[in-house]
Design a protein around this motif. Structure first.
Motif, PDB file in Angstrom:
ATOM      1  N   VAL A 192      -0.737  61.560  61.303  1.00  0.00           N
ATOM      2  CA  VAL A 192      -0.272  60.911  62.524  1.00  0.00           C
ATOM      3  C   VAL A 192      -1.110  59.689  62.884  1.00  0.00           C
ATOM      4  O   VAL A 192      -0.595  58.712  63.429  1.00  0.00           O
ATOM      5  N   CYS A 193      -2.411  59.700  62.572  1.00  0.00           N
ATOM      6  CA  CYS A 193      -3.243  58.548  62.969  1.00  0.00           C
ATOM      7  C   CYS A 193      -3.483  57.582  61.808  1.00  0.00           C
ATOM      8  O   CYS A 193      -4.385  56.752  61.862  1.00  0.00           O
ATOM      9  N   GLY A 194      -2.651  57.637  60.763  1.00  0.00           N
ATOM     10  CA  GLY A 194      -2.694  56.618  59.720  1.00  0.00           C
ATOM     11  C   GLY A 194      -2.843  57.210  58.316  1.00  0.00           C
ATOM     12  O   GLY A 194      -3.026  58.412  58.159  1.00  0.00           O
ATOM     13  N   PRO A 195      -2.691  56.378  57.290  1.00  0.00           N
ATOM     14  CA  PRO A 195      -2.611  54.917  57.356  1.00  0.00           C
ATOM     15  C   PRO A 195      -1.194  54.341  57.413  1.00  0.00           C
ATOM     16  O   PRO A 195      -1.038  53.130  57.521  1.00  0.00           O
ATOM     17  N   PHE A 196      -0.149  55.184  57.334  1.00  0.00           N
ATOM     18  CA  PHE A 196       1.208  54.643  57.217  1.00  0.00           C
ATOM     19  C   PHE A 196       1.905  54.466  58.555  1.00  0.00           C
ATOM     20  O   PHE A 196       2.990  53.916  58.607  1.00  0.00           O
ATOM     21  N   ARG A 197       1.315  54.948  59.610  1.00  0.00           N
ATOM     22  CA  ARG A 197       1.720  54.542  60.958  1.00  0.00           C
ATOM     23  C   ARG A 197       0.446  54.124  61.681  1.00  0.00           C
ATOM     24  O   ARG A 197      -0.616  54.737  61.498  1.00  0.00           O
ATOM     25  N   ASP A 198       0.555  53.077  62.488  1.00  0.00           N
ATOM     26  CA  ASP A 198      -0.652  52.532  63.112  1.00  0.00           C
ATOM     27  C   ASP A 198      -0.624  52.563  64.633  1.00  0.00           C
ATOM     28  O   ASP A 198      -1.593  52.170  65.279  1.00  0.00           O
ATOM     29  N   ASP A 199       0.469  53.055  65.225  1.00  0.00           N
ATOM     30  CA  ASP A 199       0.565  53.023  66.677  1.00  0.00           C
ATOM     31  C   ASP A 199      -0.345  54.048  67.347  1.00  0.00           C
ATOM     32  O   ASP A 199      -0.658  53.930  68.536  1.00  0.00           O
ATOM     33  N   LEU A 200      -0.783  55.084  66.595  1.00  0.00           N
ATOM     34  CA  LEU A 200      -1.659  56.112  67.163  1.00  0.00           C
ATOM     35  C   LEU A 200      -3.005  56.172  66.441  1.00  0.00           C
ATOM     36  O   LEU A 200      -3.702  57.180  66.500  1.00  0.00           O
ATOM     37  N   ALA A 201      -3.361  55.082  65.778  1.00  0.00           N
ATOM     38  CA  ALA A 201      -4.587  55.070  64.974  1.00  0.00           C
ATOM     39  C   ALA A 201      -5.829  55.359  65.817  1.00  0.00           C
ATOM     40  O   ALA A 201      -6.789  55.955  65.316  1.00  0.00           O
ATOM     41  N   LYS A 202      -5.809  54.961  67.081  1.00  0.00           N
ATOM     42  CA  LYS A 202      -6.983  55.173  67.933  1.00  0.00           C
ATOM     43  C   LYS A 202      -7.005  56.557  68.579  1.00  0.00           C
ATOM     44  O   LYS A 202      -8.006  56.932  69.201  1.00  0.00           O
ATOM     45  N   TYR A 223      -5.574  63.341  66.645  1.00  0.00           N
ATOM     46  CA  TYR A 223      -4.437  63.676  65.784  1.00  0.00           C
ATOM     47  C   TYR A 223      -4.731  63.451  64.303  1.00  0.00           C
ATOM     48  O   TYR A 223      -3.861  63.692  63.458  1.00  0.00           O
ATOM     49  N   CYS A 224      -5.916  62.968  63.970  1.00  0.00           N
ATOM     50  CA  CYS A 224      -6.224  62.691  62.563  1.00  0.00           C
ATOM     51  C   CYS A 224      -6.198  63.982  61.753  1.00  0.00           C
ATOM     52  O   CYS A 224      -6.848  64.970  62.105  1.00  0.00           O
ATOM     53  N   GLY A 225      -5.447  63.949  60.667  1.00  0.00           N
ATOM     54  CA  GLY A 225      -5.310  65.127  59.814  1.00  0.00           C
ATOM     55  C   GLY A 225      -4.095  65.968  60.120  1.00  0.00           C
ATOM     56  O   GLY A 225      -3.847  66.968  59.437  1.00  0.00           O
ATOM     57  N   MET A 226      -3.307  65.571  61.134  1.00  0.00           N
ATOM     58  CA  MET A 226      -2.123  66.353  61.505  1.00  0.00           C
ATOM     59  C   MET A 226      -0.886  65.848  60.761  1.00  0.00           C
ATOM     60  O   MET A 226      -0.631  64.639  60.696  1.00  0.00           O
ATOM     61  N   PHE A 227      -0.110  66.821  60.235  1.00  0.00           N
ATOM     62  CA  PHE A 227       1.129  66.514  59.530  1.00  0.00           C
ATOM     63  C   PHE A 227       2.236  67.422  60.053  1.00  0.00           C
ATOM     64  O   PHE A 227       1.976  68.515  60.564  1.00  0.00           O
TER      65      PHE A 227
END
Length: 483
Positions: free
Chosen positions: A361-371, A375-379
């Motif tokens: 969810v936080c990247g790299p293929f979507r960038d709107d929630l990178a910050k 959510y990093c690591g969520m699929f």
């Protein structure tokens, strides 16, 4: 004993006409005695249950009937999507779905990675698929199945936004959810309001909201169908044998409007997926069992029990297994997002770069929630329907069979050394496919992850085999007439 008791009874003649096995009076009496014993045991069990739990006899009877016969004692009526001939737009979408000429290589179509012969998922065991202008570019994730997406809601964070015309600010919602305690995932409980966890959307990271949006992505992805621009796609559509169908349905002016041509083409692909029953057949053994039209084996029943057991496998905590109150069949996903900490897959070419991490969810293929690093690591939690047909599992295709998947759930926390590699010093590299600063995002509270190293795993090997037996009942194409 009377010698006549051993005399053979007249042989039975099966449908084929050949005599069956000889049944003596002694063996017949033994069969009757065993049947009577079963009835007595059942009666005693029911009587004891009535004394301990007065007023709950129907449930007890149902449980015993289910155990003995494998039948569902409380059948339901499932509300499947209506079946009708495909509309003209859906038929056009079908043409596009199978058209290889729309790719830069001229050899790849939507069906190349979403094979109808394998539940609209890849029909090979590669962790990622190859594409590009020369079919030599490796992808980053295994394509998920396109089945059972007809009820997928758009991507959102927090409670359902309902019918609103006000644009949703995902960053604002994510910021509001930051610090909120993660909702507990418990099998058979009412799904928890996802205050923190995102929900809905398509692709592994939810970056597309509709089937129409999803369809255009691979056409311009450099490692898939590899068109450089949407205009290239429009140009290829103008060369197809079905361009006249576009003109008939949308007017001749569409040929001179590339953006409208692409939009209507992708809309047609979406209509094909919505209308064609093969994308949501609901013809599994489990569907027919829910309706009382099939019987499960003891292993399958035990697997279902474990699947729904909040203290054991707890699969139904995320892969909802019950029909809705209005009879909609379960699609075996809550459509929410989880960080599971699956091990890194060295077979993916991108993973040869040590600093590359796919964080969902936080990247790299979507960038709107990178910050929004919570959510990093969520699929996305995928459907488990037709799961036994899949060749690879999880967002990185690290596993190739259901036994490996179940071992991961069972041993990730109790014996991590059996799941993850060791570094040069011998230390187990737990959660090695996620940067250390995001390890706190990984689910360590829901069963079967609520255990520590050295604890007894939630499931035995036999439990796992029975759960797998149950998951095989989720494959479409079951012959209910032969059950």
């Amino acid at each position: 004993m009377n010698q006549a008791s051993d005399a053979a009874l007249p042989p039975t003649l099966p449908a084929g006409g050949e005599p069956g096995p000889v049944l003596t009076r002694r063996s017949a009496l033994r069969l009757l005695a065993r049947s009577a014993a079963c009835i007595v045991i059942a009666a005693v069990a029911l009587g004891a249950y009535a004394l301990v739990y007065p007023g709950r006899m129907p449930a007890a009877v149902g449980a015993i009937v289910e155990h003995i016969t494998g039948a569902n004692p409380r059948p339901v009526r499932l509300l499947r999507p209506a079946r009708a001939p495909l509309s003209a737009v859906a038929l056009l979408g079908k043409e596009i779905f199978f058209d290889q000429s729309l790719s830069a290589s001229g050899t790849q179509s939507c069906a190349s990675c979403h094979s109808p012969k394998n539940s609209y998922a890849p029909d090979n065991a590669f962790p990622v698929q190859f594409g590009g202008a020369h079919m030599s570019e490796a992808g980053y994730r295994p394509p998920p199945s396109l089945t059972y997406l007809y009820r997928q809601a758009p991507f959102s964070i927090g409670p359902d936004q309902g019918d609103t015309d006000v644009p949703v600010d995902l960053t604002q919602l994510a910021s509001q959810a930051a610090g909120v305690e993660r909702a507990q995932k418990t099998a058979l409980a009412t799904p928890a309001a996802p205050a923190m966890v995102p929900q809905g959307g398509l692709f592994w990271d939810g970056r597309a909201d509709t089937l129409q949006d999803q369809a255009i992505g691979p056409l311009t992805n450099p490692v898939e169908m590899a068109n450089k621009t949407p205009e290239d796609v429009a140009h290829k559509l103008l060369q197809t044998k079905y361009i006249d169908q576009f003109k008939q349905m949308f007017g001749p002016a569409i040929a001179g409007n590339p953006s409208l041509l692409i939009s209507e083409a992708m809309f047609a692909v979406g209509r094909y997926q919505l209308e064609d029953p093969s994308f949501h057949a609901f013809t599994s053994k489990y569907d027919y069992w829910l309706e009382g039209k099939a019987r499960l084996t003891h292993a399958e029943l035990h697997g279902l029990q474990l699947f729904n057991d909040k203290d054991k496998a707890n699969c139904a905590g995320c892969h909802l297994s019950q029909p809705s109150k209005d009879g909609l069949p379960p699609v075996f996903t809550d459509t929410q997002y989880e960080a599971l900490g699956v091990p890194r897959n060295p077979a993916i070419p991108a993973n040869k770069i040590p600093k590359f991490f796919d964080m969902g969810v936080c990247g790299p293929f979507r960038d709107d929630l990178a910050k929004q690093t919570q959510y990093c690591g969520m699929f996305l939690t995928p459907t488990l329907r037709n799961v036994a047909n899949r060749k690879v599992f999880f967002h990185n295709g690290v596993y190739h069979d259901l036994k490996q998947v179940m071992d991961f759930y069972n041993l990730r926390n109790t014996s991590p050394e059996k799941i993850y590699p060791r570094d040069a010093s011998g230390k187990v590299q737990k959660y090695n496919d996620l940067p250390p600063q995001f390890h706190a995002n990984v689910d360590a509270s829901d069963a079967p992850f609520d255990r520590k190293p050295g604890d007894r795993p939630a499931m035995t090997d036999q439990d796992i085999q029975d759960i797998i037996a149950f998951m095989k009942t989720l494959s479409d194409g079951f012959d209910a007439g032969g059950s």
